[in-house]
Design a protein around this motif. Structure first.
Motif, short mmCIF file in Angstrom:
data_model
loop_
_atom_site.label_atom_id
_atom_site.label_comp_id
_atom_site.label_asym_id
_atom_site.label_seq_id
_atom_site.Cartn_x
_atom_site.Cartn_y
_atom_site.Cartn_z
N ILE A 10 0.84 -1.21 0.00
CA ILE A 10 0.00 0.00 0.00
C ILE A 10 0.87 1.25 0.00
O ILE A 10 0.56 2.24 -0.69
CB ILE A 10 -0.95 0.01 1.22
CG1 ILE A 10 -1.85 -1.22 1.22
CG2 ILE A 10 -1.80 1.27 1.23
CD1 ILE A 10 -2.79 -1.30 0.05
N MET A 88 -10.45 -4.00 -2.01
CA MET A 88 -9.40 -4.28 -1.02
C MET A 88 -9.95 -5.05 0.18
O MET A 88 -9.25 -5.87 0.76
CB MET A 88 -8.76 -2.97 -0.55
CG MET A 88 -7.92 -2.28 -1.60
SD MET A 88 -7.12 -0.81 -0.94
CE MET A 88 -6.43 -0.12 -2.43
N LEU A 93 -6.81 -7.92 4.22
CA LEU A 93 -6.16 -6.66 4.53
C LEU A 93 -6.94 -6.00 5.66
O LEU A 93 -8.13 -5.72 5.53
CB LEU A 93 -6.16 -5.74 3.30
CG LEU A 93 -5.49 -4.38 3.44
CD1 LEU A 93 -3.97 -4.53 3.58
CD2 LEU A 93 -5.82 -3.49 2.24
N TYR A 98 -4.24 -1.14 5.96
CA TYR A 98 -4.59 -0.23 4.87
C TYR A 98 -4.32 1.22 5.27
O TYR A 98 -3.70 1.98 4.52
CB TYR A 98 -6.07 -0.40 4.51
CG TYR A 98 -6.59 0.64 3.56
CD1 TYR A 98 -6.22 0.65 2.22
CD2 TYR A 98 -7.44 1.66 4.02
CE1 TYR A 98 -6.68 1.63 1.36
CE2 TYR A 98 -7.91 2.64 3.16
CZ TYR A 98 -7.53 2.62 1.83
OH TYR A 98 -7.99 3.59 0.98
#
Length: 273
Positions: A10, A88, A93, A98
């Motif tokens: 990310i 996502m 995640l 994130y």
């Protein structure tokens, strides 16, 4: 448990996004030009790095929030608007992974610009430096590059704090119009709003000289300003001012609070697990 590899992915994505945007690059170039120009205008003036720090302090207070919100305000909201946030969430995640990736990626690009501009300013100013006047330095280590280095470090901390507010705005708002309005409001609050509020409190005598230092530490801009004066400028002066500009401890607590609370708000708002 946080997976550092997922965070790194990310971070890389956000960092690349920043430097693919021509608008952000143009804004970054404009900010660098302003900072370096101010340093060039101050070249040759007495006072050395102390004068340079004081010359750049007020512009940096305003330029950093503008740059930070420009770099960050659409980071999470843009993912939501394009549907990428929903994609996502189908992967393993977590919210913290994130959010940490977005924040670190954007702040990395932002710090490249901010620190790079200040380093260039320091180089430009040093090329035409003159011997500082005697009343400024208490000893041989008084007006040294260390004064400016401290200013750069504190500016980096200030950048982290303001960027945390921008991330929170991006996480809370779901539409472009909303995030823009919220970002402008927070930008004005950080840049001038809280200082104006403090002036109003002083006028109403709700704040006195005895507790002024406490209230100064509650605003990100004034906390940053106070730390620069107390930890970078004052040690290089021949005579310390009779009244301290700020309480470093209170200012550090204030900046830490402004860093953490928006990040917690962003964590709560980004999505529900």
């Amino acid at each position: 448990m946080v997976d550092h590899h997922r965070v790194a992915v990310i971070v890389d994505r956000e960092f690349r996004t920043v430097f693919r945007s021509r608008t952000l690059l143009a804004l970054a170039g404009f900010v660098v030009l302003i900072v370096v120009s101010l340093a060039g205008a101050a070249t040759g003036s007495p006072g050395g790095y102390v004068s340079l720090t004081l010359d750049l302090l007020a512009p940096i207070e305003l330029l950093v929030p503008v740059l930070a919100f420009s770099f960050v305000y659409r980071s999470i909201q843009g993912d939501h608007e394009r549907g990428e946030l929903d994609v996502m969430r189908t992967y393993s995640l977590s919210r913290i992974e994130y959010l940490a990736g977005v924040y670190l990626g954007r702040i990395a690009g932002l710090l490249v610009v901010v620190i790079g501009a200040l380093v260039l300013a320091g180089i430009v100013a040093s090329l035409g430096a003159v011997v500082p006047v005697s009343f400024l330095a208490t000893h041989s280590a008084g007006d040294t590059p260390l004064v400016f280095v401290r200013f750069v470090v504190l500016t980096a901390v200030y950048t982290l704090v303001v960027s945390s507010l921008a991330v929170a705005a991006s996480a809370v708002a779901r539409r472009t119009r909303d995030v823009l309005a919220l970002s402008v409001g927070l930008l004005l609050l950080v840049a001038i709003g809280l200082d104006l509020l403090l002036v109003g409190l002083l006028s109403a005598e709700a704040v006195t000289q005895g507790n002024l230092h406490v209230f100064l530490g509650l605003s990100p801009a004034s906390a940053f300003r106070g730390l620069v004066i107390e930890t970078a400028v004052t040690p290089a002066l021949a005579e310390a001012p009779p009244v301290a500009a700020a309480s470093p401890l209170i200012n550090i607590v204030g900046l830490t609070t402004w860093l953490l609370i928006p990040f917690v708000a962003a964590y709560a708002a980004v999505w529900q697990e």
